[in-house]
Design an enzyme around this catalytic site. Sequence first.
Site, mmCIF file in Angstrom:
data_model
loop_
_atom_site.group_PDB
_atom_site.id
_atom_site.type_symbol
_atom_site.label_atom_id
_atom_site.label_comp_id
_atom_site.label_asym_id
_atom_site.label_seq_id
_atom_site.Cartn_x
_atom_site.Cartn_y
_atom_site.Cartn_z
ATOM 1 C CG HIS A 1 1.416 10.789 -1.131
ATOM 2 N ND1 HIS A 1 0.575 9.374 -0.670
ATOM 3 C CD2 HIS A 1 0.524 11.419 -1.651
ATOM 4 C CE1 HIS A 1 -0.603 9.741 -1.313
ATOM 5 N NE2 HIS A 1 -0.662 10.827 -1.773
ATOM 6 C CB CYS A 2 4.215 5.439 -1.385
ATOM 7 S SG CYS A 2 5.215 5.225 0.274
ATOM 8 C CB ALA A 3 0.900 2.962 1.387
ATOM 9 C CB THR A 4 3.237 4.294 5.294
ATOM 10 O OG1 THR A 4 4.284 3.816 4.649
ATOM 11 C CG2 THR A 4 2.192 3.449 5.416
ATOM 12 N NE ARG A 5 7.438 4.179 2.664
ATOM 13 C CZ ARG A 5 8.344 3.376 1.605
ATOM 14 N NH1 ARG A 5 9.591 3.530 1.339
ATOM 15 N NH2 ARG A 5 7.658 2.302 1.119
#
Length: 478
Positions: free
Chosen positions: A26-30
């Site tokens: 995952h990244c910051a929002t996804r």
Amino acid sequence: MGKYTNSAKELLELVGGSENISVVTHCATRMRFVLNDPNKADAKKAEEIDIVKGTFTNAGQFQVIIGNEVSTFYNEFTKIAGVGDTSKDEAKQAAKQNMNIVQRLISHLADIFTPLIPALVVGGLILGFRNVIGEIGMAGPDNEQTLVEVSQFWAGVHAFLWLIGEAIFHFLPVGITWAIARKMGTTQILGIVLGITLVSPQLLNAYGVATADEIPVWDFGFATVEMIGYQAQVIPAILAGFVLSYLEIWLRKVIPNVISMIFVPFFALIPAVLIAHVVLGPIGWVIGDWISEVVYTSLTSTFGWLFAAIFGFAYAPLVITGLHHMTNAIDLQLMSEFDGTNLWPMIALSNIAQGSAVLAMIMLNKKDEKEKQVSVPAWISCWLGVTEPAMFGINLKYVFPFLAAMIGSAIAAVISVGGGVMANSIGVGGVPGFLSIQFQDWIIFFIAMAVAIVVPILLTFALAKTKMGVNAYKRLGK
């Protein structure tokens, strides 16, 4: 039972189950999934899950927009799915199984330039500030003298900041060859050393080649090699970096491990440096000159407005394909040849236009609380230079705001190119992007920026009332 247990179970089923997940991170929002069979993912049903704000596929990864709760959701999801944690680099490597040759090439370019962007942004801001205090008349009796001319303090600041600017741009090949070694998994210090040999003070500076009376050479008796530096050159550094990495990878296979620590670096670095100066440097210089000349001439010719309109209109679709990463190399080449880039301002304007279309959708759908959880953060991040949440989460979902943004971007690009706007460097690709624009071009850029904000908003409102807009709302059940 955790807060997101039911949603996690539902999403797991809709991506094809645990057996279909190769890698998830995952990244910051996804959430980012690399799926063994991407066709098993049901994006439409996944978007109906309460916590899911949208989905899209990019760079071989199926991405699910969750929002600020993504890390908590990710932890619950991995426990339920029985899949282990992994790094983003591992995810990228796994994603390549779903990429074609062109996508892999673009992925390579992205991996090379992405680690360099923070330095390039800082460098652009520094060059812009030096331009303001050192080139623009704003002091003295008639406001014709620069701050550097009337103040020893500002003269000192101007000289000091060049220390950083030179390190970033003149010695850019060092960063490129390091990034390639890092990306290829080879010895990073060798990449750094190779880069230094391309910009060593012993060499004739690239900027002095055209005016030099005589070019120094290494004389080997039977042959000579010109001692030319490749300061700020992109293509020679890329070619040299890959030669070094592939040499090292091959040597690791053929040299026994017991002596590899000595002979692999030796037989990789020396030939790579020689090849770089004898073959790749001159060839790369010609290729780089040709690319920058074609782009610059196209933008400053009689038909520059047409090129600008096409680029401004097409840049957002290029982001979808990942082809936009190629513009980083072109921007840097333009900077080395023309002391600035007229391509990058259009990129910033395109990002602003996409964010403006999202802002219009926020106003149109102000009563839709679920969508606001996606659209508001997407709008803010887009105006700060990160466009994917805006494009994939909102604009492409409805289509008509995406088109409105493309049209607004095209008009703004024509104004920017018509006004001769130049950026010192790659910068923050959104509203703060004006800080990287050369000071004398600020007024024209602000006009273009206003167009990139107003036109997409007005067009989005207008298109929402047309058949295209009505059909989009019907398709999404709104």
